[in-house]
Motif scaffolding. Sequence first.
Motif, PDB file in Angstrom:
ATOM      1  N   GLY A  10       1.040  -1.818  -0.067  1.00  0.00           N
ATOM      2  CA  GLY A  10       0.076   0.123   0.244  1.00  0.00           C
ATOM      3  C   GLY A  10       1.044   1.061   0.009  1.00  0.00           C
ATOM      4  N   PRO A  11       0.027   2.160   0.442  1.00  0.00           N
ATOM      5  CA  PRO A  11       1.214   3.313   0.277  1.00  0.00           C
ATOM      6  C   PRO A  11       2.317   4.034   0.858  1.00  0.00           C
ATOM      7  N   ASN A  12       2.909   4.584  -0.096  1.00  0.00           N
ATOM      8  CA  ASN A  12       3.674   5.377   0.427  1.00  0.00           C
ATOM      9  C   ASN A  12       5.271   3.660   0.574  1.00  0.00           C
ATOM     10  N   LEU A  13       5.118   2.788   0.501  1.00  0.00           N
ATOM     11  CA  LEU A  13       5.931   1.655   0.693  1.00  0.00           C
ATOM     12  C   LEU A  13       6.615   1.572  -0.676  1.00  0.00           C
ATOM     13  N   ASN A  14       6.558   2.696  -2.190  1.00  0.00           N
ATOM     14  CA  ASN A  14       7.504   3.066  -3.136  1.00  0.00           C
ATOM     15  C   ASN A  14       8.687   3.635  -2.664  1.00  0.00           C
ATOM     16  N   ALA A  78      -0.535   1.750   5.503  1.00  0.00           N
ATOM     17  CA  ALA A  78      -1.572   2.546   6.592  1.00  0.00           C
ATOM     18  C   ALA A  78      -2.966   2.646   6.917  1.00  0.00           C
ATOM     19  N   PHE A  79      -2.920   2.030   5.397  1.00  0.00           N
ATOM     20  CA  PHE A  79      -4.753   1.976   5.622  1.00  0.00           C
ATOM     21  C   PHE A  79      -5.082   0.710   6.376  1.00  0.00           C
ATOM     22  N   THR A  80      -3.856  -0.504   6.692  1.00  0.00           N
ATOM     23  CA  THR A  80      -4.093  -1.145   7.827  1.00  0.00           C
ATOM     24  C   THR A  80      -4.707  -1.201   8.622  1.00  0.00           C
ATOM     25  N   HIS A  81      -4.981   0.429   9.392  1.00  0.00           N
ATOM     26  CA  HIS A  81      -5.361   1.098  10.716  1.00  0.00           C
ATOM     27  C   HIS A  81      -6.900   1.723  10.396  1.00  0.00           C
ATOM     28  N   ARG A  87     -10.214  -4.718   4.274  1.00  0.00           N
ATOM     29  CA  ARG A  87     -10.598  -5.389   4.957  1.00  0.00           C
ATOM     30  C   ARG A  87     -11.754  -6.245   4.658  1.00  0.00           C
ATOM     31  N   ASP A  88     -13.011  -5.341   3.965  1.00  0.00           N
ATOM     32  CA  ASP A  88     -13.849  -6.649   3.199  1.00  0.00           C
ATOM     33  C   ASP A  88     -13.504  -7.220   1.745  1.00  0.00           C
ATOM     34  N   ALA A  89     -12.267  -6.423   1.499  1.00  0.00           N
ATOM     35  CA  ALA A  89     -12.062  -6.841   0.051  1.00  0.00           C
ATOM     36  C   ALA A  89     -10.522  -8.151   0.215  1.00  0.00           C
ATOM     37  N   ALA A 107       4.337  -1.977  18.555  1.00  0.00           N
ATOM     38  CA  ALA A 107       5.563  -0.946  19.628  1.00  0.00           C
ATOM     39  C   ALA A 107       5.523   0.387  19.328  1.00  0.00           C
ATOM     40  N   ARG A 108       3.814   0.522  18.033  1.00  0.00           N
ATOM     41  CA  ARG A 108       4.175   2.098  17.908  1.00  0.00           C
ATOM     42  C   ARG A 108       3.562   2.902  18.247  1.00  0.00           C
ATOM     43  N   GLU A 109       3.263   4.283  18.039  1.00  0.00           N
ATOM     44  CA  GLU A 109       1.671   4.963  18.305  1.00  0.00           C
ATOM     45  C   GLU A 109       0.724   4.106  18.557  1.00  0.00           C
ATOM     46  N   GLU A 110      -0.239   4.593  19.540  1.00  0.00           N
ATOM     47  CA  GLU A 110      -1.541   4.208  19.807  1.00  0.00           C
ATOM     48  C   GLU A 110      -2.560   3.617  18.353  1.00  0.00           C
ATOM     49  N   PHE A 111      -1.928   4.324  16.972  1.00  0.00           N
ATOM     50  CA  PHE A 111      -2.999   4.301  16.104  1.00  0.00           C
ATOM     51  C   PHE A 111      -3.163   3.567  14.917  1.00  0.00           C
ATOM     52  N   ARG A 112      -1.446   3.232  15.466  1.00  0.00           N
ATOM     53  CA  ARG A 112      -0.516   1.784  14.629  1.00  0.00           C
ATOM     54  C   ARG A 112      -1.510   0.527  15.373  1.00  0.00           C
ATOM     55  N   GLN A 113      -1.935   0.270  16.731  1.00  0.00           N
ATOM     56  CA  GLN A 113      -1.826  -0.947  17.404  1.00  0.00           C
ATOM     57  C   GLN A 113      -3.289  -1.337  17.282  1.00  0.00           C
TER      58      GLN A 113
END
Length: 146
Positions: A10-14, A78-81, A87-89, A107-113
Amino acid sequence: MATSVLILNGPNLNRLGTREPDIYGTATFADLVALCTAEALVVDLIADVRQTNDEAELIGWLHEAADAKAPVIINPAAFTHYSYALRDACALVESPLIEVHLSNPAAREEFRQTSVISGVADGVIAGFGIESYRLALRAISYLTTA
Ligand code: DQA
């Protein structure tokens, strides 16, 4: 004939290699593709590695995997979060689907958990840089070999 695995990013991994190297490492996206291509051969799979910054394109690729009954390794970035659409796809894919991350989001910021993807994945591999993808290919091989 060897099975093709869709390895979706997904995004930014390029931007790997220069994007926050202290977190994501210095390996580039080209290095990630090379690792996946080589490792897939070792376990008798074919790696089809793709990256997009576009949620709709990622969803389209998951539909393609569902139709082809192809296994999937996905780093939703970031779509993970927050992406319930992604998710449906992922839930449409009946073949093994492994969620991967370079860092360890737990182990990172709360929104990533929070991962909205993990609940529809067969497993999650996180925290090993691009080696996470090697482990994910091993997991796909384990899950698809009778
Ligand atoms: C990531 C972790 C995500 O939180 C982040 O948004 C990414 C990369 C990882 O591979 O560690 O873009 O998925």
